[in-house]
Scaffold this motif. Structure first.
Motif, PDB file in Angstrom:
ATOM      1  N   ARG A   2      -4.190   6.164   5.683  1.00 17.78           N
ATOM      2  CA  ARG A   2      -5.100   5.715   4.626  1.00 17.78           C
ATOM      3  C   ARG A   2      -4.293   5.508   3.347  1.00 17.78           C
ATOM      4  NH1 ARG A   2      -9.431   9.415   4.479  1.00 17.78           N
ATOM      5  NH2 ARG A   2     -10.446   8.075   5.979  1.00 17.78           N
ATOM      6  N   CYS A   3      -4.569   4.398   2.650  1.00 18.22           N
ATOM      7  CA  CYS A   3      -3.882   4.105   1.397  1.00 18.22           C
ATOM      8  C   CYS A   3      -4.417   5.038   0.314  1.00 18.22           C
ATOM      9  CB  CYS A   3      -4.095   2.649   1.003  1.00 18.22           C
ATOM     10  SG  CYS A   3      -3.328   2.216  -0.554  1.00 18.22           S
ATOM     11  N   GLN A   4      -3.509   5.631  -0.455  1.00 15.66           N
ATOM     12  CA  GLN A   4      -3.917   6.560  -1.503  1.00 15.66           C
ATOM     13  C   GLN A   4      -4.593   5.840  -2.662  1.00 15.66           C
ATOM     14  OE1 GLN A   4      -0.376   8.595  -2.674  1.00 15.66           O
ATOM     15  NE2 GLN A   4      -0.514  10.078  -1.016  1.00 15.66           N
ATOM     16  N   HIS A   5      -4.261   4.575  -2.881  1.00 14.90           N
ATOM     17  CA  HIS A   5      -4.796   3.844  -4.023  1.00 14.90           C
ATOM     18  C   HIS A   5      -6.153   3.203  -3.741  1.00 14.90           C
ATOM     19  CE1 HIS A   5      -1.012   4.397  -6.072  1.00 14.90           C
ATOM     20  NE2 HIS A   5      -0.369   3.848  -5.057  1.00 14.90           N
ATOM     21  N   CYS A   6      -6.243   2.421  -2.654  1.00 14.80           N
ATOM     22  CA  CYS A   6      -7.463   1.635  -2.425  1.00 14.80           C
ATOM     23  C   CYS A   6      -8.353   2.184  -1.316  1.00 14.80           C
ATOM     24  CB  CYS A   6      -7.108   0.184  -2.121  1.00 14.80           C
ATOM     25  SG  CYS A   6      -6.187  -0.057  -0.592  1.00 14.80           S
ATOM     26  N   GLY A   7      -7.841   3.060  -0.447  1.00 14.12           N
ATOM     27  CA  GLY A   7      -8.660   3.654   0.597  1.00 14.12           C
ATOM     28  C   GLY A   7      -8.680   2.870   1.903  1.00 14.12           C
ATOM     29  N   LYS A   8      -7.907   1.801   2.025  1.00 14.32           N
ATOM     30  CA  LYS A   8      -7.850   1.020   3.249  1.00 14.32           C
ATOM     31  C   LYS A   8      -7.205   1.852   4.347  1.00 14.32           C
ATOM     32  CE  LYS A   8      -6.285  -3.415   4.983  1.00 14.32           C
ATOM     33  NZ  LYS A   8      -5.596  -4.673   4.659  1.00 14.32           N
ATOM     34  N   THR A   9      -7.684   1.707   5.585  1.00 14.58           N
ATOM     35  CA  THR A   9      -7.128   2.479   6.696  1.00 14.58           C
ATOM     36  C   THR A   9      -6.456   1.564   7.710  1.00 14.58           C
ATOM     37  OG1 THR A   9      -9.212   2.374   7.896  1.00 14.58           O
ATOM     38  CG2 THR A   9      -8.858   4.304   6.485  1.00 14.58           C
ATOM     39  N   HIS A  61       0.829  -1.197   0.000  1.00 10.72           N
ATOM     40  CA  HIS A  61       0.000   0.000   0.000  1.00 10.72           C
ATOM     41  C   HIS A  61       0.865   1.248   0.000  1.00 10.72           C
ATOM     42  CE1 HIS A  61      -3.684  -2.255   0.832  1.00 10.72           C
ATOM     43  NE2 HIS A  61      -2.953  -2.992   1.639  1.00 10.72           N
TER      44      HIS A  61
END
Length: 61
Positions: free
Chosen positions: A49-56, A27
Motif C-alpha cells: 500500500r502506498c503511504q501517500h495516496c493509499g493505492k494498493t 509511489h
C-alpha cells in the motif's frame, strides 16, 4: 447587466493539490500483509500500500 462576482485567489495548498509524486507514478510502497497464500493460483502473495495516496498492489512470489 448581472452582478459582478469576486473570485478569491487560490492558496498554495489548493494550487498544488494532487500534484504529488504518486500522480506521476512514483509511489512509496509499504508492505501490508506479507506471505498470504492465494489458493486459486497456488502462490504466496505480498500486498503493498502506498503511504501517500493509499493505492494498493499485489505481488506474486
Amino acid at each position: 447587466m448581472g452582478d459582478v462576482i469576486q473570485f478569491k485567489k487560490k492558496t498554495a495548498w489548493e494550487k498544488h493539490k494532487g500534484k504529488s509524486l504518486c500522480r506521476d507514478g512514483f509511489h512509496k510502497w509499504q508492505v501490508v500483509t506479507e506471505r498470504k497464500f492465494d489458493v486459486k493460483q497456488g502462490k504466496l502473495v505480498t500486498e503493498y500500500r502506498c503511504q501517500h495516496c493509499g493505492k494498493t498492489k499485489t505481488k506474486l512470489l
